[in-house]
Every structure is written in structure tokens, then in C-alpha cells.
Motif scaffolding. Structure first.
Motif, PDB file in Angstrom:
ATOM      1  N   TYR A   2       0.824  -1.218   0.000  1.00  0.00           N
ATOM      2  CA  TYR A   2       0.000   0.000   0.000  1.00  0.00           C
ATOM      3  C   TYR A   2       0.857   1.266   0.000  1.00  0.00           C
ATOM      4  O   TYR A   2       0.422   2.324  -0.472  1.00  0.00           O
ATOM      5  CB  TYR A   2      -0.943   0.000   1.214  1.00  0.00           C
ATOM      6  N   GLN A   3       2.080   1.150   0.507  1.00  0.00           N
ATOM      7  CA  GLN A   3       2.941   2.328   0.594  1.00  0.00           C
ATOM      8  C   GLN A   3       3.372   2.823  -0.774  1.00  0.00           C
ATOM      9  O   GLN A   3       3.583   4.026  -0.972  1.00  0.00           O
ATOM     10  CB  GLN A   3       4.162   2.002   1.464  1.00  0.00           C
ATOM     11  N   VAL A   4       3.523   1.915  -1.730  1.00  0.00           N
ATOM     12  CA  VAL A   4       3.850   2.325  -3.092  1.00  0.00           C
ATOM     13  C   VAL A   4       2.589   2.554  -3.907  1.00  0.00           C
ATOM     14  O   VAL A   4       2.542   3.427  -4.778  1.00  0.00           O
ATOM     15  CB  VAL A   4       4.774   1.291  -3.773  1.00  0.00           C
ATOM     16  N   ASN A   5       1.525   1.799  -3.607  1.00  0.00           N
ATOM     17  CA  ASN A   5       0.278   1.953  -4.364  1.00  0.00           C
ATOM     18  C   ASN A   5      -0.282   3.369  -4.250  1.00  0.00           C
ATOM     19  O   ASN A   5      -0.878   3.883  -5.192  1.00  0.00           O
ATOM     20  CB  ASN A   5      -0.762   0.941  -3.875  1.00  0.00           C
ATOM     21  N   MET A   6      -0.099   4.003  -3.084  1.00  0.00           N
ATOM     22  CA  MET A   6      -0.671   5.332  -2.899  1.00  0.00           C
ATOM     23  C   MET A   6      -0.014   6.394  -3.784  1.00  0.00           C
ATOM     24  O   MET A   6      -0.567   7.487  -3.961  1.00  0.00           O
ATOM     25  CB  MET A   6      -0.563   5.749  -1.426  1.00  0.00           C
ATOM     26  N   TRP A   7       1.143   6.082  -4.363  1.00  0.00           N
ATOM     27  CA  TRP A   7       1.847   7.055  -5.199  1.00  0.00           C
ATOM     28  C   TRP A   7       1.662   6.815  -6.690  1.00  0.00           C
ATOM     29  O   TRP A   7       2.118   7.617  -7.512  1.00  0.00           O
ATOM     30  CB  TRP A   7       3.347   7.047  -4.872  1.00  0.00           C
ATOM     31  N   LEU A   8       0.993   5.729  -7.076  1.00  0.00           N
ATOM     32  CA  LEU A   8       0.900   5.380  -8.498  1.00  0.00           C
ATOM     33  C   LEU A   8       0.124   6.428  -9.294  1.00  0.00           C
ATOM     34  O   LEU A   8       0.528   6.822 -10.397  1.00  0.00           O
ATOM     35  CB  LEU A   8       0.266   4.004  -8.662  1.00  0.00           C
ATOM     36  N   ASP A   9      -1.010   6.876  -8.765  1.00  0.00           N
ATOM     37  CA  ASP A   9      -1.795   7.888  -9.485  1.00  0.00           C
ATOM     38  C   ASP A   9      -1.022   9.194  -9.601  1.00  0.00           C
ATOM     39  O   ASP A   9      -1.099   9.885 -10.633  1.00  0.00           O
ATOM     40  CB  ASP A   9      -3.127   8.129  -8.773  1.00  0.00           C
ATOM     41  N   THR A  10      -0.287   9.551  -8.568  1.00  0.00           N
ATOM     42  CA  THR A  10       0.510  10.784  -8.610  1.00  0.00           C
ATOM     43  C   THR A  10       1.572  10.696  -9.698  1.00  0.00           C
ATOM     44  O   THR A  10       1.783  11.652 -10.454  1.00  0.00           O
ATOM     45  CB  THR A  10       1.177  11.033  -7.246  1.00  0.00           C
ATOM     46  N   MET A  11       2.220   9.535  -9.802  1.00  0.00           N
ATOM     47  CA  MET A  11       3.222   9.356 -10.855  1.00  0.00           C
ATOM     48  C   MET A  11       2.598   9.487 -12.238  1.00  0.00           C
ATOM     49  O   MET A  11       3.199  10.052 -13.164  1.00  0.00           O
ATOM     50  CB  MET A  11       3.885   7.985 -10.716  1.00  0.00           C
ATOM     51  N   ALA A  12       1.380   8.982 -12.384  1.00  0.00           N
ATOM     52  CA  ALA A  12       0.721   9.034 -13.694  1.00  0.00           C
ATOM     53  C   ALA A  12       0.219  10.426 -14.034  1.00  0.00           C
ATOM     54  O   ALA A  12       0.059  10.767 -15.213  1.00  0.00           O
ATOM     55  CB  ALA A  12      -0.444   8.043 -13.718  1.00  0.00           C
ATOM     56  N   ASP A  13      -0.021  11.259 -13.004  1.00  0.00           N
ATOM     57  CA  ASP A  13      -0.654  12.566 -13.229  1.00  0.00           C
ATOM     58  C   ASP A  13       0.336  13.705 -13.437  1.00  0.00           C
ATOM     59  O   ASP A  13      -0.084  14.839 -13.690  1.00  0.00           O
ATOM     60  CB  ASP A  13      -1.566  12.912 -12.044  1.00  0.00           C
TER      61      ASP A  13
END
Length: 712
Positions: free
Chosen positions: A237-248
Motif C-alpha cells: 500500500y505504501q507504493v500503491n498510494m503514489w501510483l496515481d501521482t506518478m501518472a498525473d
């Protein structure tokens, strides 16, 4: 001790363990039918526990009672049965001994082939959303051959066992020969069926070829910003929370780098390219020369394998912003910058004095909070909803970590018996009970309190009208929810239906934009239908990844929690919240130590003041902390404008520029031979310095002066 997951699993475990002494007793009596019954129980329960992936199976292996030994014990008791039945001096007895000896001799080549196939099919990396069509990746053997292979191979002894039992009953030796032939013949066929998968044309590219291909891809893609993560499967979950930010992030070429294959399997949906590199040497030799910014959500030892790269700037972004000790880890000074949500993070490091310089702290907000709906300040209507979201006990198991063990039941009792009726949503942390069994028992107690409160409301005539209200709408929502879940399951199953190993998964895991968009739409509809399907009066335990915690924020009117990033994130709603002082520091000291607590109602372990939280929800004009919450929101999370994703993206661009300037200076001084100061991304840095701040122009002038002196 066995850590069984259900009553059925516990019953199977007990029956399996009991079956072995029963087999011995049946053989000594001798009793053929008792032996058959005990043997059947032994086979069925062993198979059941393997199907359930029971932890007990792992423990038995550690206790030298593994799979092979359990099968051998069954076969030895069968030999003992034959001896006790005076069948030891004939050809059938000899055939049984020879069959079992040869059968166990076949286990070695079979296991060796399985191991070789798995090892030689293992690429030095795993990927998502990276086109591997230019690299040879062959189809994996069928799961019928490789999945739980040892168990399948050993179960072939069933033919020989049945043949011997039929012989013991009927006396026809043909049963023995037929059973032995089937067992050994099928074992040979199974083993030979694996052999072709070790030929060159059935194996994927070798390690060196695969690494060379990945370097070619990296040079073509030219990643600029990397999200780097290492951790246990539970920490995905610690990396999952940043995936959308990386894509945006606009204009960036993001790349996610993982270090454990288990994390790759737990990764949430994303269209961002993902590269999993377990080997430290492989990672350190990869061509990451175009990367300018590396983001780290966690402080772990494997970070050093990327931190050593001087051509990029390294940033600790964390996986939450709170007053926990983890938010002021002294290791943070290893990074070029530390990014916090607001000024509170900056002040934490200043007060902690752990070596992080103030100029290295950058306030970027929390991009993940964009989906949280801000409260308009109006009173709650109908039955207010209060969220109880305690954190877990933590690795250190300190009393101040979680309210669950000391105050959880009191908090929930105070809410369900409130003078103003409320609905309680209880969302426990997924790690609850993993370190301290008392936390699991406390969780069960909270669930029991809520179940009892629901039963009392359902039986109370005063609630009958409210219960009846909206039943039709809830039934329709539940039907819609079932339809959405069926489509979601179908789409996910279709996307993951290809059979294969990690190499095949990497080859085939290219994000389909249409499928990604459809899944996002369905999940949004699922959230809407989920909340509509619930009764407004009924307390609810919310577990699992859906609905997300932030969806619970939007659904609730107030929250009770502990000192963690949950509170810092909830502050974005502007709604009333309470924090439990589980360590009993006292309100004044607790607020002094914990920033987010300064705008919170502080509860002791008796939770006697929880009614004040309900009052703040139904009569906001009497809420003494409303002004403090506005101030703490700005302090913890920064301003609302520009948006957090805009500030975050700008921080990435600014730091990338600093990395470019540094490379210009190094190249000018001849300290690096792989960067041309007049070409590639350095030229972009020069152009940017021309049109931006005076400080950047000064940086460029410094680099130019160094070049001239070096040339002279």
C-alpha cells in the motif's frame, strides 16, 4: 500455534494429525476397513489443507513432518498391515516394496526438473507496461504440470495403495501389479512431460540478453522520474498510494522500480511502466542515466542501491504525514531533499534535530487527497456517521501506538449508546493483530459490540420506521452492486487469465487504456452503490481494499483515530475528529507532542468525552475547535491553491533542474565522461535557466565560468 484460518481448517488439521496414529493402530490390529477409513481421512484432509494453503502445512515441514514424509508414513503403515495379515512372504509384498522404492527414487529427477525449469525461466526482472515483444519469452509449462507439482506427483501413489488394499481383501495379485504399473507409469510420464521445457527453444532469453534488452528499452524510453520501493508484501500500500501521482505529473516520463517480485504481484492497477529488479548488481548496472529525480516512499536498506547513483537527486516522500517517530527518521538526511505535506513536517525535523537541514525540506502537499470532499460546515442530517479508524499496534507495540487494545471497545460503546443516535463505521488497519494477539482480540471485541448494537436496534420498535425506510432503494443498490462486482470479476479474470509464470506475466502485462478506464468507471460506480446499499441506521465493519479509507472519510461526519497519517489526511475534510491518548500523557502534553492533536477532541482510554464529538457534528455552532481545524489544515497540508499535484509536479521539475545543473558542472570539471554539457538533457537545462529565476541564471554562469577556466 497452527494459525488455522477457520473452524473447517482446524477440524481438517486435527483429523489429519489423528489419522496417522489410527493408521498404525489399524495395521497392528490388523483391521482392513479401519485402515481404509483412516487412510481416506489422511488423504482428503491433507489435500484440503493444501488447497487452502494452510499455514499448518508450512509448520509441519519445519517440524520434519513434510509432504514426502507423510506419504511415506502412509505407505509404511500399509506394508505393516500386509505383514500383520501374513502377506509378507509372497510376491505381492515384494512388489509393494519395489514399487515404493522406485516411486520415491523418481521424486528426485521430477523435483530437479521442476526446479531447473523455474530457475531457468526466471528473468532477472519483472515488468508491467513495458513492451517486451523484442525479447524472446516463451510460454510457460501448463499449471497442470508445475502448480503444486510435488503434491501431484506423490498422490500418484494412490493407485498402488488401492491395488494393495484390494489384494488384501480379494487375494488377486493382479490388483497389485496393475496399481504399481499405474503409479510408476504415470510418474514416468509426468517426469518426461517436463523435460522438453528445458530445451533452448522452450526457455526465455538468458540473463545477459534480457539485461541488454532492458538497457535498450531504458535508453529509448528515457525515464526522468523514478518511484523506488522495497518492502514486504504487506507494505505494498505504501507504493500503491503514489501510483496515481506518478501518472498525473505533466511532461514527466515516470518509472516505478520495485525490488521484490511479491510487491509486483500486489501492485495496484497503473499505466505507468513498472520494472522489478530483485538483484542489487543487476539494478546498479542498469542504464538509468536519464533519471533526474528518484522518489522513495519508505526508509529501507535496499534504498542504498539507488542512492549511490550521483546523476540523480534523491527525495524521501514517505507514505504518510504524521507525528509518528517514523516521520522524523534520522536516515532521512541521506536524501537530497525531504518532501512534506505542509509546514508541520518542516517543523518536525527542526525540532527533532536529526540532521535534516531546513533548506532541504520542501512543502508539496498531499496529492493523494484530491478525491477527499471538503466539509461545508453544515450540521449532519439524519443519523450521523462516525468513523472509527484506529491504527495497528506497530512493530514496537508501544501503548501509544493504537487505541484499539485499551480504548477500542469503550469508544465504540460510547458511540452506539450516544444520546444522539449515530451510525459507526469501523475500519481497522490491515496489520491489526499481526504483532500482538491482544490487538486481534480487541478487534474481535469491537466487532462483537457493533453486532450486538445492530441486533438491539433491529429489535427496538422505536427504530422500526427508520429501518423500513429506504429498504427498496437498498435492495436495488445491492442488486446493482452484485452486477458491478460480477463485471469487475469478469474483467479482472480476463486480464489475468493467461496462464504462466512471472516471465509470461511481464510479457503480457501491457495496460489496455480502454480496460483501465472501464475498471476505474466500475470502481467508482461500485463505491456509490456500496454506500447506497447500507442502512443509514446500521453499524458497519469495513475491511478490504474497497471501499478505500478516503471513501469512508467522505461518507462520515466525524472520525475517531490515533496519531497516524490517517488523522493528517482526515484534516483535509475539515470535519470534527477525536484522537485517543492511549499512553495517557495528559491532554496538554499530548497536544504539545502531536501537531494534529491541537485541533482534536482528546479522549482518554475510558472515552468518556466521545459524546462531545457527536455534539460537534449535530450542532456545529457549538464546536469550539472549528477555527483550530482550519488553521491546522493549512499547517499540516499547505494551501489549497495551487493544488497539491501542481506543487508536487513543480517540485519534481525544480529538483530535476538542480540535477541537470550539477551534471553541467561535473562535465565542465571533467568529473564525468558520460554527459556532454552541450548535448541532450543538459541543453534543456541551459534553456530553462535562460528563461527562469535569477538564481538559476547564476547557476548557469557559474557552470560557464568553470568551463572557461577548464578550457584555459
Amino acid at each position: 500455534m497452527a494459525r488455522v484460518a477457520s473452524g473447517g481448517e482446524l477440524a481438517a488439521a486435527l483429523l489429519m494429525l489423528l489419522s496417522y496414529p489410527c493408521l498404525v493402530i489399524a495395521a497392528l490390529l490388523p483391521s482392513l476397513w479401519f485402515f481404509v477409513a483412516a487412510g481416506a481421512v489422511s488423504y482428503v484432509t491433507d489435500w484440503f489443507l493444501h488447497q487452502r494453503r494452510s499455514y499448518l502445512i508450512n509448520r509441519l515441514g519445519k517440524a520434519r513432518a513434510g509432504l514426502s514424509l507423510r506419504f511415506l508414513l502412509r505407505e509404511l503403515t500399509l506394508v505393516l498391515l500386509m505383514a500383520q495379515m501374513n502377506l509378507a512372504n509372497n510376491r505381492a509384498f515384494s512388489a509393494a516394496i519395489v514399487c515404493f522404492l522406485v516411486f520415491y527414487g523418481m521424486q528426485a529427477p521430477h523435483a530437479a526438473l521442476i526446479t531447473l525449469i523455474r530457475n531457468r525461466r526466471k528473468l532477472p526482472f519483472g515488468t508491467r507496461n513495458i513492451d517486451l515483444s523484442g525479447m524472446r519469452i516463451t510460454n510457460a509449462p501448463s499449471g497442470l504440470l508445475t502448480s503444486r507439482a510435488a503434491e501431484k506427483m506423490l498422490h500418484l501413489d494412490l493407485f498402488a495403495v488401492v491395488g494393495l488394499l484390494l489384494y488384501a481383501k480379494a487375494g488377486h495379485i493382479a490388483f497389485v501389479y496393475l496399481g504399481a504399473a499405474l503409479t510408476l507409469g504415470l510418474g514416468i510420464v509426468y517426469t518426461l512431460a517436463l523435460a522438453p521445457y528445458l530445451t533452448r527453444r522452450r526457455l526465455p532469453a538468458k540473463t545477459d540478453d534480457a539485461l541488454a534488452f532492458m538497457d535498450t528499452w531504458l535508453r529509448a524510453y528515457r525515464p526522468s522520474t523514478v518511484l523506488y520501493f522495497s518492502g514486504s508484501p504487506d507494505s505494498a500500500y505504501q507504493v500503491n498510494m503514489w501510483l496515481d501521482t506518478m501518472a498525473d505529473m505533466p511532461g514527466e516520463r515516470p518509472l516505478v522500480i520495485l525490488r521484490e517480485r511479491a510487491i509486483l504481484l500486489q501492485l495496484a492497477d497503473t499505466a505507468v511502466p513498472v520494472l522489478c529488479v530483485p538483484g542489487a548488481v543487476h539494478l546498479m548496472n542498469m542504464d538509468l542515466s536519464t533519471v533526474r529525480v528518484a522518489l522513495y516512499p519508505a526508509n529501507v536498506g535496499k534504498n542504498i542501491h539507488l542512492l549511490r547513483v550521483p546523476s540523480m537527486k534523491h527525495v524521501f516522500v514517505g507514505h504518510g504525514d504524521s507525528d509518528k517517530v517514523a516521520s522524523i527518521n534520522p536516515f532521512s538526511k541521506a536524501y537530497d531533499e525531504v518532501w512534506s505535506a505542509g509546514k508541520a513536517g518542516r517543523d518536525r525535523y527542526a525540532l527533532a534535530d536529526v540532521g535534516v537541514r531546513d533548506e532541504d525540506v520542501v512543502e508539496v502537499g498531499r496529492p493523494q487527497l484530491a478525491g477527499i470532499t471538503a466539509w461545508d460546515g453544515s450540521a449532519a442530517t439524519g443519523v450521523p456517521t462516525v468513523l472509527y479508524a484506529p491504527t495497528w499496534e506497530g512493530w514496537t507495540d508501544e501503548p501509544g501506538n493504537t487505541s484499539l487494545m485499551l480504548a477500542g471497545a469503550n469508544i465504540v460503546r460510547g458511540l452506539v449508546t450516544s444520546a444522539t443516535p449515530v451510525r459507526v463505521l469501523y475500519k481497522p488497519h490491515p496489520f491489526t493483530g499481526t504483532v500482538n494477539p491482544k490487538a486481534k482480540r480487541a478487534h474481535d471485541k469491537v466487532v462483537a459490540v457493533l453486532a450486538k448494537a445492530n441486533a438491539q436496534r433491529a429489535a427496538d420498535p422505536a427504530w422500526s420506521a427508520r429501518i423500513a425506510e429506504g429498504k427498496a432503494a437498498q435492495a436495488a443498490a445491492r442488486a446493482e452492486l452484485a452486477s458491478i462486482e460480477a463485471e469487475l470479476d469478469s474483467l479482472v479474470a480476463e486480464a489475468t487469465s493467461a496462464e504462466g509464470d512471472m516471465a509470461v506475466m511481464s510479457r503480457d502485462s501491457i495496460a489496455d487504456p480502454q480496460l483501465t478506464a472501464r475498471l476505474a468507471e466500475l470502481r467508482a460506480r461500485w463505491n456509490t452503490a456500496y454506500w447506497k446499499s447500507l442502512s443509514a441506521w446500521e453499524h458497519k465493519v469495513v475491511t478490504g481494499p474497497m471501499p478505500h479509507l478516503y471513501e469512508c472519510f467522505n461518507e462520515s461526519d466525524a472520525m475517531v483515530s490515533d496519531i497516524s497519517s490517517v488523522v493528517s489526511d482526515f484534516v483535509a475534510t475539515g470535519k470534527p475528529y477525536a484522537i485517543t491518548d492511549s499512553a495517557e500523557l495528559g491532554e496538554e502534553e499530548f497536544k504539545r507532542q502531536n501537531t494534529a492533536a491541537r485541533a482534536a477532541l482528546i479522549l482518554d482510554n475510558s472515552a468518556s468525552r466521545v459524546g462531545e464529538l457527536v455534539t460537534a457534528v449535530v450542532t456545529p455552532e457549538l464546536d469550539p475547535l472549528a477555527g483550530s481545524r482550519k488553521e491546522i489544515k493549512q499547517y499540516l497540508l499547505g494551501p489549497d491553491h495551487p493544488t497539491s499535484i501542481e506543487r508536487f509536479s513543480q517540485a519534481v521539475r525544480d529538483l530535476a533542474h538542480k540535477a541537470e545543473v550539477r551534471l553541467v558542472q561535473q562535465a565542465a570539471l571533467g568529473q564525468t565522461g558520460d554527459v556532454d554539457p552541450l548535448d541532450g538533457p543538459t541543453a534543456q537545462a541551459r534553456a530553462e535557466m535562460e528563461r527562469t529565476t535569477p538564481q538559476r541564471r547564476a547557476d548557469e554562469e557559474l557552470a560557464s565560468d568553470v568551463q572557461e577556466r577548464n578550457a584555459g
